[in-house]
Design a protein around this motif. Sequence first.
Motif, PDB file in Angstrom:
ATOM      1  N   MET A 197      10.229   3.250   2.035  1.00  0.00           N
ATOM      2  CA  MET A 197      11.217   4.176   1.436  1.00  0.00           C
ATOM      3  C   MET A 197      11.940   4.803   2.692  1.00  0.00           C
ATOM      4  SD  MET A 197      10.645   7.440  -1.085  1.00  0.00           S
ATOM      5  CE  MET A 197       9.421   6.335  -2.085  1.00  0.00           C
ATOM      6  N   THR A 198      11.374   5.511   3.514  1.00  0.00           N
ATOM      7  CA  THR A 198      12.000   5.989   4.639  1.00  0.00           C
ATOM      8  C   THR A 198      12.961   5.033   5.273  1.00  0.00           C
ATOM      9  OG1 THR A 198       9.979   7.157   5.209  1.00  0.00           O
ATOM     10  CG2 THR A 198      11.482   7.038   6.961  1.00  0.00           C
ATOM     11  N   GLU A 199      12.750   3.718   5.555  1.00  0.00           N
ATOM     12  CA  GLU A 199      13.796   2.878   6.053  1.00  0.00           C
ATOM     13  C   GLU A 199      14.870   2.675   5.253  1.00  0.00           C
ATOM     14  OE1 GLU A 199      14.022  -2.021   6.662  1.00  0.00           O
ATOM     15  OE2 GLU A 199      11.881  -1.283   6.375  1.00  0.00           O
TER      16      GLU A 199
ATOM     17  N   SER B 138       0.984  -1.163   0.035  1.00  0.00           N
ATOM     18  CA  SER B 138      -0.003   0.121  -0.084  1.00  0.00           C
ATOM     19  C   SER B 138       0.898   1.250   0.198  1.00  0.00           C
ATOM     20  CB  SER B 138      -0.938  -0.045   1.181  1.00  0.00           C
ATOM     21  OG  SER B 138       0.008   0.339   2.538  1.00  0.00           O
ATOM     22  N   PRO B 139       0.448   2.364  -0.368  1.00  0.00           N
ATOM     23  CA  PRO B 139       1.250   3.612  -0.404  1.00  0.00           C
ATOM     24  C   PRO B 139       1.772   3.841   0.882  1.00  0.00           C
ATOM     25  CG  PRO B 139      -0.705   4.165  -1.812  1.00  0.00           C
ATOM     26  CD  PRO B 139      -1.078   2.741  -1.116  1.00  0.00           C
ATOM     27  N   LEU B 140       1.030   3.735   1.961  1.00  0.00           N
ATOM     28  CA  LEU B 140       1.502   4.094   3.210  1.00  0.00           C
ATOM     29  C   LEU B 140       2.802   3.220   3.785  1.00  0.00           C
ATOM     30  CD1 LEU B 140       1.338   5.703   6.017  1.00  0.00           C
ATOM     31  CD2 LEU B 140      -0.443   4.371   6.733  1.00  0.00           C
ATOM     32  N   SER B 141       2.631   1.839   3.454  1.00  0.00           N
ATOM     33  CA  SER B 141       3.689   0.851   3.419  1.00  0.00           C
ATOM     34  C   SER B 141       4.805   1.178   2.748  1.00  0.00           C
ATOM     35  CB  SER B 141       3.020  -0.432   3.421  1.00  0.00           C
ATOM     36  OG  SER B 141       2.226  -1.065   4.336  1.00  0.00           O
TER      37      SER B 141
ATOM     38  N   VAL C 138      11.661   3.543  -4.961  1.00  0.00           N
ATOM     39  CA  VAL C 138      11.047   4.776  -5.675  1.00  0.00           C
ATOM     40  C   VAL C 138      10.370   4.052  -6.862  1.00  0.00           C
ATOM     41  CG1 VAL C 138      11.612   6.532  -6.998  1.00  0.00           C
ATOM     42  CG2 VAL C 138      12.693   6.438  -4.824  1.00  0.00           C
ATOM     43  N   ILE C 139      10.964   3.122  -7.550  1.00  0.00           N
ATOM     44  CA  ILE C 139      10.227   2.488  -8.870  1.00  0.00           C
ATOM     45  C   ILE C 139       8.967   1.766  -8.393  1.00  0.00           C
ATOM     46  CG2 ILE C 139      10.629   0.948 -10.518  1.00  0.00           C
ATOM     47  CD1 ILE C 139      13.712   1.603 -11.014  1.00  0.00           C
TER      48      ILE C 139
END
Length: 112
Positions: free
Chosen positions: A35-37, A27-30, A75-76
């Motif tokens: 990405m943050t990780e 999902s976008p939130l996951s 990102v991809i």
Amino acid sequence: MERQKTMQEMQQEVDKYISQFKEGYFSPLSMMARMTEEVGELAREINHFYGEKPKKTDEGEKTVEEELGDVLFIVICFANSLGIDLQEAFDRIMHKFNTRDKDRWTRIEENQ
């Protein structure tokens, strides 16, 4: 020398890889958390290599290149999951830099 992949080819390759799994894209939130990780892991490597915090002797060997690769992959994945063409997104951002932000930075003189 091997031909370089286009951004579209990279997006298709990642999509082909992810599509073989029932789970598919997160999902976008996951995806944002992932990405943050990955950016955090990149920051850690940069700090070890360029900063004042050396690695502990028992820490595994990773490289800035490897961590940048992880960031690019997520990102991809994120773009694919949202139906975003990264080449188009890149072209738009470069247009912005070349127009709106064209005089923002000090240019290197051509005839020095």
